[in-house]
Design a protein around this motif. Structure first.
Motif, PDB file in Angstrom:
ATOM      1  N   PHE A 187      44.124  53.664  33.997  1.00  0.00           N
ATOM      2  CA  PHE A 187      43.078  52.845  34.614  1.00  0.00           C
ATOM      3  C   PHE A 187      42.427  51.965  33.545  1.00  0.00           C
ATOM      4  CE2 PHE A 187      43.619  56.595  37.187  1.00  0.00           C
ATOM      5  CZ  PHE A 187      43.603  56.113  38.495  1.00  0.00           C
ATOM      6  N   VAL A 218      37.999  43.984  37.204  1.00  0.00           N
ATOM      7  CA  VAL A 218      39.126  44.906  37.400  1.00  0.00           C
ATOM      8  C   VAL A 218      38.896  46.236  36.674  1.00  0.00           C
ATOM      9  CG1 VAL A 218      40.785  43.037  37.756  1.00  0.00           C
ATOM     10  CG2 VAL A 218      40.459  43.968  35.450  1.00  0.00           C
ATOM     11  N   LYS A 246      40.089  49.867  37.937  1.00  0.00           N
ATOM     12  CA  LYS A 246      41.293  49.776  38.777  1.00  0.00           C
ATOM     13  C   LYS A 246      42.515  50.344  38.045  1.00  0.00           C
ATOM     14  CE  LYS A 246      39.929  45.844  41.665  1.00  0.00           C
ATOM     15  NZ  LYS A 246      40.339  44.513  42.177  1.00  0.00           N
ATOM     16  N   LYS A 247      43.492  50.775  38.863  1.00  0.00           N
ATOM     17  CA  LYS A 247      44.742  51.318  38.316  1.00  0.00           C
ATOM     18  C   LYS A 247      45.551  50.184  37.681  1.00  0.00           C
ATOM     19  CE  LYS A 247      48.731  54.204  39.622  1.00  0.00           C
ATOM     20  NZ  LYS A 247      49.795  53.308  39.151  1.00  0.00           N
ATOM     21  N   ILE A 250      48.192  44.895  38.191  1.00  0.00           N
ATOM     22  CA  ILE A 250      46.966  45.455  38.758  1.00  0.00           C
ATOM     23  C   ILE A 250      47.147  45.529  40.265  1.00  0.00           C
ATOM     24  CG2 ILE A 250      44.489  45.158  39.114  1.00  0.00           C
ATOM     25  CD1 ILE A 250      45.124  45.830  36.267  1.00  0.00           C
ATOM     26  N   GLY A 251      47.122  46.761  40.801  1.00  0.00           N
ATOM     27  CA  GLY A 251      47.339  46.933  42.231  1.00  0.00           C
ATOM     28  C   GLY A 251      48.702  46.453  42.676  1.00  0.00           C
TER      29      GLY A 251
END
Length: 421
Positions: free
Chosen positions: A348, A316, A319-320, A379-380
């Motif tokens: 992030f 991850v 990732k945002k 996450i997402g």
């Protein structure tokens, strides 16, 4: 300065009995066991040996080796977690129970308000209970009559003065009980949590009356879990833990030490009551004051920050990530949400271990009290980790707004600075 209370080596021991479950026993078995115990005790006595405690008995020291001196006119707070020995100490000082060891020297007459309506008879009227309670506190009838009008006016129960107190609300009980104890001319006043009941107007009158008590050279001992009241009322404090004094000194310093004692002690890594995919896990949450120091107690409307440390899986990274902190009160009501999506901060995942800092320049506009943080990481948009009651912290009163006033949470829990004209 002359002392009002001097405590030397004070201790109180109780004997706890733990009866083991033996299932069903016949009368013959019970009699046989009792006979064996009596025989063993008799042999020990005849042989000059000390009889040991019976099976399942345990000694518990509610208070032990307490040394303390309270000066005349001092306002002393006694704080500590439940079971620390506060109530036991007050009972010993009030002569409700006798100490196991040590002694407490008290100079002057003492009035104790250890419980709402202490010394009141439910079938008697408010008027009759004023005289009854005054007599219990050692006052003569002439002294009570001289103070009678002040007591009634302060308690604000004129309409119900000739009504049996069993029909009083808990607030009316408290007002009258406090008024009797505070107005009669005792040298030492011991108060246990009286501000837990009562409206804001009554609390303000209590604060003013306690100030008067102190100015008159009378001594005040105050026990409360309300740290805002403790800070407002008392100029010195004592922290009890495990029946012993662990620290004493200036009130604000002791309140901070007390707050640290109930800070979340278990590592968040060890918490199993979490939900989410586990791709990112919250390792710790801490609070910083405006000076960057880690604290467990903050001042209302003063700048603070929350530091969230997380551990992420390698897949991850990049990732945002969205973080949510929700400030909840002691009853789990959600008070203030702090959400990266709302503040439009794009964050992030940059590594397996990472820290995020949420700064609140205006601080938390909350009424003083205890609060919790519920934390979540997404996450997402998918929940990766969520922890209810991740940390606990204390909010103290603002140094300029509502000074010398104990704010009542019954009116609300958001404290916004304002003025009237």
């Amino acid at each position: 300065m002359t002392f009002a209370i001097k405590i030397e080596g004070l201790g109180k021991r109780y004997l706890l009995k733990h009866q083991k479950s033996r299932g069903y026993q016949s009368l013959r078995e019970v009699l046989a066991q009792k006979t064996q115990k009596i025989t063993a005790a008799s042999k020990a006595l005849l042989s000059g040996k000390t009889s040991q405690m019976g099976e399942g008995n345990e000694e518990f020291w509610a208070l032990r080796d307490v040394d303390l001196q309270v000066e005349q006119g001092e306002r002393l707070a006694i704080v500590g977690r439940n079971g620390a020995g506060k109530s036991t100490l007050l009972k010993l000082l009030s002569r409700v129970t006798e100490p196991t060891c040590g002694r407490a020297i008290l100079r002057g007459r003492i009035a104790s308000l250890l419980e709402v309506g202490t010394g009141f008879h439910p079938e008697l009227t408010g008027r009759e209970n004023i005289f009854l309670n005054g007599a219990i506190l050692g006052m003569g009838s002439h002294e009570i009559e001289r103070k009678f009008d002040e007591i009634v006016a302060f308690a604000d129960v004129e309409k119900f003065l000739d009504t049996p107190v069993k029909r009083y609300s808990s607030g009316m009980y408290t007002r009258l009980a406090f008024s009797v104890a505070a107005h009669l001319e005792t040298d030492i006043l011991i108060i246990d949590e009286v501000l837990a009941v009562g409206d804001a107007a009554f609390q303000r009158k209590c604060l003013g009356k306690m100030e008067d008590v102190s100015r008159q050279g009378r001594t005040l001992i105050f026990v409360s879990h309300n740290m805002a009241a403790v800070e407002t009322l008392c100029n010195r404090a004592v922290l009890l833990s495990g029946g012993k004094i662990v620290e004493e000194g200036e009130t604000r310093k002791i309140v901070e030490s007390y707050s640290r004692t109930w800070r979340q002690e278990t590592s968040l890594d060890d918490r199993h009551d979490r939900s989410g995919t586990g791709q990112v896990r919250i390792k710790s949450i801490s609070i910083q004051n405006e000076s960057g120091q880690q604290v467990s107690r903050v001042v209302s409307t003063q700048e603070i920050g929350f530091i969230v440390n997380v551990k992420a899986d390698r897949d991850v990274i990049g990732k945002k990530i969205d973080l949510i902190l929700i400030v909840c009160d002691s009853r789990d009501n959600r008070m203030i949400p702090l959400y990266t999506e709302w503040s439009q901060d794009d964050l992030f995942v940059s590594g397996e271990l990472q820290s995020f800092n949420c700064r609140i320049p205006a601080g938390l506009p909350l009424v003083p009290g205890s609060y919790w943080i519920t934390a979540a990481v997404l996450i997402g948009g998918v929940n990766a980790d969520k922890l209810e009651r991740a940390i606990e912290f204390e909010v103290g009163p603002s140094e300029k707004f509502a000074k010398d006033v104990v704010l009542n949470q019954a009116f609300g829990q958001i404290a916004i600075e304002h003025s009237w004209r």
